[in-house]
Design a protein around this motif. Structure first.
Motif, PDB file in Angstrom:
ATOM      1  N   SER A   1      11.313  16.075  66.552  1.00 44.70           N
ATOM      2  CA  SER A   1      11.899  17.051  65.633  1.00 44.70           C
ATOM      3  C   SER A   1      10.984  18.257  65.428  1.00 44.70           C
ATOM      4  O   SER A   1      11.436  19.399  65.384  1.00 44.70           O
ATOM      5  CB  SER A   1      12.184  16.378  64.282  1.00 44.70           C
TER       6      SER A   1
ATOM      7  N   ASN B   1      10.118  20.331  69.288  1.00 43.14           N
ATOM      8  CA  ASN B   1      11.159  20.810  70.198  1.00 43.14           C
ATOM      9  C   ASN B   1      11.364  22.318  70.182  1.00 43.14           C
ATOM     10  O   ASN B   1      12.023  22.862  71.063  1.00 43.14           O
ATOM     11  CB  ASN B   1      12.499  20.107  69.904  1.00 43.14           C
ATOM     12  N   ASP B   2      10.842  23.024  69.158  1.00 35.66           N
ATOM     13  CA  ASP B   2      11.009  24.477  69.122  1.00 35.66           C
ATOM     14  C   ASP B   2       9.853  25.216  69.791  1.00 35.66           C
ATOM     15  O   ASP B   2       9.872  26.440  69.899  1.00 35.66           O
ATOM     16  CB  ASP B   2      11.160  24.962  67.679  1.00 35.66           C
TER      17      ASP B   2
ATOM     18  N   SER C   1       9.786  15.065  75.154  1.00 36.19           N
ATOM     19  CA  SER C   1      10.591  14.429  74.112  1.00 36.19           C
ATOM     20  C   SER C   1      11.518  13.370  74.701  1.00 36.19           C
ATOM     21  O   SER C   1      11.656  12.267  74.163  1.00 36.19           O
ATOM     22  CB  SER C   1      11.424  15.484  73.365  1.00 36.19           C
TER      23      SER C   1
ATOM     24  N   ARG D   1      10.230  19.706  75.458  1.00 39.95           N
ATOM     25  CA  ARG D   1      11.553  19.061  75.573  1.00 39.95           C
ATOM     26  C   ARG D   1      11.552  17.973  76.638  1.00 39.95           C
ATOM     27  O   ARG D   1      12.179  16.918  76.465  1.00 39.95           O
ATOM     28  CB  ARG D   1      12.614  20.126  75.874  1.00 39.95           C
TER      29      ARG D   1
ATOM     30  N   GLU E   1       3.452  21.587  59.254  1.00 37.20           N
ATOM     31  CA  GLU E   1       3.971  20.536  60.133  1.00 37.20           C
ATOM     32  C   GLU E   1       2.864  19.533  60.468  1.00 37.20           C
ATOM     33  O   GLU E   1       3.125  18.329  60.576  1.00 37.20           O
ATOM     34  CB  GLU E   1       4.545  21.158  61.408  1.00 37.20           C
TER      35      GLU E   1
ATOM     36  N   LEU F   1      10.465  10.109  66.617  1.00 35.03           N
ATOM     37  CA  LEU F   1      11.527  10.989  66.113  1.00 35.03           C
ATOM     38  C   LEU F   1      10.952  12.170  65.334  1.00 35.03           C
ATOM     39  O   LEU F   1      11.455  13.296  65.430  1.00 35.03           O
ATOM     40  CB  LEU F   1      12.490  10.189  65.230  1.00 35.03           C
ATOM     41  N   LEU F   2       9.891  11.923  64.565  1.00 26.79           N
ATOM     42  CA  LEU F   2       9.259  13.001  63.797  1.00 26.79           C
ATOM     43  C   LEU F   2       8.620  14.016  64.740  1.00 26.79           C
ATOM     44  O   LEU F   2       8.758  15.235  64.550  1.00 26.79           O
ATOM     45  CB  LEU F   2       8.210  12.408  62.855  1.00 26.79           C
TER      46      LEU F   2
END
Length: 354
Positions: free
Chosen positions: A325, A328-329, A130, A127, A336, A321-322
Motif C-alpha cells: 500500500s 506502490n506510488d 509487490s 509494483r 510513512e 499488505l502495508l
C-alpha cells in the motif's frame, strides 16, 4: 566515527569470541559478545557491498547487499537446524520478513524523510516487487497452512519440499527478468539522484571488497555456530520464548548489515538502493533462503516444514499488505516510515508477551 567503532568492535569481538568459547565463559556473556561481534562484522559486509553497489549500479548493488546480509542469517539458521531448533529458524524467517518490511524500510523512509520532504524510487520495480511479495508470503506461506490442517508430518514435509522447489525456480526467473531480459526497460529518472551518482567513488576497490566479504562471512560463520549454543540458556534466564528469540533477536542480529546500509542509502537520497535492500532482501528470504533451508534440513534428523504459527502468518501478511500500500506510488516520506515502525513495535510487543 561509526566505522571506526565497528572496526574496533570487530577486532576485539572475534578474539573474545574464540577465547570465551574455548574457556567456556558464561552463556549470557557470550551471547552478548557473539551478537555484538556479528553486528560489527556485518558493518564490514555492508561497507563492502556499498562499494560494489557504486560500481555495479543500484539493482545489482542492492541484490549483493541483500544476499550477503542474508548470508549471515542463513549461516545462523543452518547451525540452528543442526541443533534441531526448527521453531527458532521459522521464527527467524518471520522476523526477517517483518524486520525488512517494517523496521529496515521504516527506518529508511523515516530517516530519509527527515532530510527530504519527498523521496522517489522506481515505481515499476515497486509494483513488480509487490506482486512477488504477495505471491511469496500469502500464496506460498498461507495457502499451504490450509492444506496441512489434515496432513500428517510426512505429507506436510513433502508439500513443503514441492513449494520450496517452485519458490527457488520462480526467484531465479525473477532475477533473470530484472537483470537480463528486462534490464533497463523500466527506468525512472528522478531529480537529485542520478545527476551526481557518477561522481561518487567507492570506499574500497572491487578486489578488496570481495576479499573483505569472504573473510567477514567466514568469521560470522564461526561466531554464529557458537551463538546458537547459547539460545536455550538465554531463553531460560530471561524468560524469552524461542519465538521471540527467533523473530526479534536473531532477525535483528542477522540483518544488521542491511539495516545500516539501507538507512545510509536513504539518507543519501538513493532510494532505489534502499528499497531494493529492504524489499529485495524480503523476497530473497521468502523465495530463496526459506526454501533452501527446507532442502538443507533434509540432511539433518528432523526436517523443517514451511508451517508457521497463526501469529507469524497474520503478522507477515499484514506487513506485506502495508508495504504494498505504501510503496506502490513510487514515493515516500517520514510519516510513512513512522507508520511502518509503529506496526513493527506493535508486533514486537505481541511476540514478547506470547
Amino acid at each position: 566515527m561509526v566505522n571506526k567503532i565497528f572496526t574496533i568492535a570487530a577486532f576485539i569481538g572475534v578474539p573474545l569470541s574464540i577465547i570465551g568459547s574455548l574457556l567456556h565463559w558464561s552463556s549470557i556473556l557470550m551471547f552478548v559478545i557473539y551478537c555484538l561481534t556479528i553486528i560489527s562484522l556485518s558493518s564490514f559486509m555492508g561497507r563492502a557491498t556499498e562499494s560494489l553497489a557504486i560500481v555495479a549500479g543500484p539493482r545489482i548493488g542492492g541484490l549483493l547487499n541483500a544476499t550477503f546480509g542474508n548470508a549471515v542469517e542463513l549461516i545462523i539458521a543452518i547451525f540452528a537446524l543442526r541443533e534441531g531448533l526448527t521453531e527458532v529458524v521459522l521464527a527467524s524467517l518471520t522476523g526477517s520478513v517483518l524486520g525488512n518490511l517494517l523496521l529496515v524500510a521504516g527506518l529508511s523512509f523515516f530517516i530519509g524523510g527527515l532530510k527530504y520532504k519527498r523521496q522517489q524510487f522506481n515505481v515499476y520495480d515497486a509494483r513488480h516487487n509487490s506482486g512477488l511479495l504477495i505471491f511469496a508470503v500469502i500464496v506460498a506461506f498461507v495457502i499451504p497452512e490450509v492444506f496441512t490442517m489434515n496432513m500428517n508430518a510426512e505429507k506436510t514435509l513433502s508439500l513443503s519440499i514441492g513449494i520450496a522447489i517452485i519458490l527457488i525456480v520462480l526467484y531465479l526467473a525473477a532475477l533473470f527478468f530484472k537483470l537480463v531480459t528486462h534490464r533497463g526497460v523500466y527506468q525512472v529518472e528522478k531529480n537529485g539522484e542520478h545527476g551526481h551518482a557518477h561522481e561518487e567513488t567507492p570506499e574500497w576497490s572491487v578486489k578488496k571488497s570481495i576479499t573483505i566479504l569472504a573473510i567477514a562471512t567466514l568469521a560470522v560463520a564461526y561466531v554464529s555456530e557458537n551463538l546458537v549454543h547459547t539460545f536455550e540458556v538465554v531463553a531460560e534466564s530471561f524468560g524469552w520464548s524461542e519465538l521471540f528469540i527467533g523473530i526479534i533477536i536473531v532477525a535483528i542480529v542477522g540483518n544488521a548489515a542491511e539495516h545500516a546500509s539501507a538507512v545510509v542509502m536513504a539518507y543519501k537520497n538513493k532510494m532505489d538502493i534502499a528499497v531494493e535492500i529492504a524489499i529485495g532482501s524480503t523476497l530473497q528470504i521468502a523465495m530463496f533462503v526459506a526454501p533452501l533451508l527446507v532442502l538443507v534440513s533434509l540432511l539433518f534428523p528432523s526436517g523443517m516444514s514451511l508451517v508457521f504459527t497463526l501469529p507469524e502468518l497474520i503478522s507477515m501478511v499484514t506487513a506485506v499488505l502495508l508495504m504494498v500500500s505504501i510503496s506502490n506510488d513510487g514515493e515516500t516520506n517520514w510519516f510513512e516510515g513512522a507508520t511502518l515502525l509503529a506496526a513493527y513495535a506493535i508486533m514486537g510487543i505481541g511476540f514478547y508477551l506470547l
